[in-house]
Design an enzyme around this catalytic site. Structure first.
Site, PDB file in Angstrom:
ATOM      1  N   SER A   1       0.741  -1.254   0.070  1.00  0.00           N
ATOM      2  CA  SER A   1       0.097  -0.055   0.042  1.00  0.00           C
ATOM      3  C   SER A   1       0.784   1.379   0.111  1.00  0.00           C
ATOM      4  CB  SER A   1      -1.022   0.011   1.206  1.00  0.00           C
ATOM      5  OG  SER A   1      -1.879   0.916   0.898  1.00  0.00           O
TER       6      SER A   1
ATOM      7  N   ASP B   1      -5.892  -3.698  -2.697  1.00  0.00           N
ATOM      8  CA  ASP B   1      -4.987  -3.340  -1.642  1.00  0.00           C
ATOM      9  C   ASP B   1      -4.222  -4.605  -0.981  1.00  0.00           C
ATOM     10  OD1 ASP B   1      -3.567  -2.265   0.544  1.00  0.00           O
ATOM     11  OD2 ASP B   1      -5.581  -2.236   1.959  1.00  0.00           O
TER      12      ASP B   1
END
Length: 331
Positions: free
Chosen positions: A59, A188
């Site tokens: 991320s 993600d």
């Protein structure tokens, strides 16, 4: 008469053993705006003159990992982030331009079918121009962690277009649209591996992990969280739980848990406050690196060979050793 024949010991200059500096693998975890603290951790590496052998990121950790692996120093990264995040109107314009669907869809109570932002387009607007376009152009090898939506498993990206990989790693559900790359639908990486030190554990002598997932801060002034706050916190709870379970099974050589718990995952406008809160973690990382490097370097030094003792010439007797007098006494 030569020194050897006179019986004097000859001092032989030995080559100074070279201290081999151990290699370092750096793992930068996910955590949204809390990940701004990664900038300070990168500053420690620059200030100590250290360069990671390899970096892994999830991320926002993948974002800063990509920038740093492209060769940009931490000071420049900090200045760029501060400049971008201080321009609130420009940020709003960039977010509006990067929307995946009209914002009006977010106003519908249920269902909200589409995410707000396209991460690839947002990255093009936010990243410094010197960031590499492809993994092959990086100065430091990088591993980017994402989640395969349909296979429900971790994907480690290490080649091909860099921005697409970072966009996939940071595609937080309900905020960013998933990224379709090489036939996979990616999102993600924090959903499967928010602190990817295990990805590079075997590729360096020392593994450093920076955890910015954050811990619970209690109810505070508003015991009843809003629906949006609950949605964002659910991701944080998931990531924190994964990290705790991972640390039970294996641990990095250096683990830094940055205390940035009070910050919301999207509070990028609190840039300076995040950095201030992360200062103790920066100094802790500096101390830990110096300690571990000193220990590891000492282990790499070869044992010193004893100097040869010159034997006294034959036919001559040594004088008896004089008795050492106590201080202040004279014969």
């Amino acid at each position: 008469m030569s020194e050897a024949s006179s019986g004097k010991a000859v001092a032989v200059r030995k080559a100074t053993p070279v201290a081999l500096r151990p290699s370092i693998g750096l793992a930068l975890g996910g955590g949204g705006a809390r990940g701004l603290a990664h900038i300070l951790m990168l500053e420690v590496f620059d200030e100590l003159g250290l360069k990671p052998k390899i970096i892994a990121g999830t991320s926002i950790g993948a974002l800063f990992g990509a920038i740093y692996a492209s060769g940009l120093p931490a000071g420049l990264i900090r200045a760029h982030a501060e400049q971008i995040l201080s321009q609130r109107l420009d940020i709003a314009r960039l977010l509006f331009a990067a929307r995946a669907e009209p914002i009006i869809k977010l106003l519908n109570v249920l269902p909200v079918r589409f995410a707000l932002l396209k991460p690839e387009q947002l990255l093009e607007s936010l990243l410094p121009s010197r960031v590499a376009r492809d993994f092959a152009a990086l100065q430091i090898p990088l591993r980017v962690v994402a989640t395969d939506f349909y296979a429900q498993e971790q994907v480690v990206l290490s080649g091909g277009p860099l921005r697409a990989a970072v966009a996939a790693s940071m595609a937080l559900p309900a905020i960013f649209a998933p990224v379709v790359s090489q036939g996979r639908t990616l999102m993600d990486g924090g959903l499967v591996n928010p602190l990817p030190f295990d990805v590079i554990r075997e590729e360096a002598d020392i593994t450093v992990a920076i955890d910015v997932s954050g811990a619970s801060t209690g109810p505070g002034k508003h015991p009843q969280p809003s629906a949006f706050s609950a949605l964002m916190a659910s991701s944080q709870i998931l990531q924190r739980s994964i990290v705790r379970e991972k640390l039970k099974a294996q641990q990095p050589d250096i683990y830094i848990d940055v205390e940035v718990d009070e910050f919301h995952v999207l509070q990028f406008h609190r840039f300076r406050a995040v950095l201030e809160a992360a200062m103790p973690a920066k100094e802790k990382l500096r101390r830990q690196l110096l300690r571990v490097l000193a220990s590891q370097t000492a282990e790499t030094l070869p044992a010193a060979s004893p100097l040869p003792v010159a034997e006294p010439p034959r036919g001559k007797k040594r004088l008896p050793r004089l008795k050492r007098l106590a201080p202040g006494r004279r014969p």
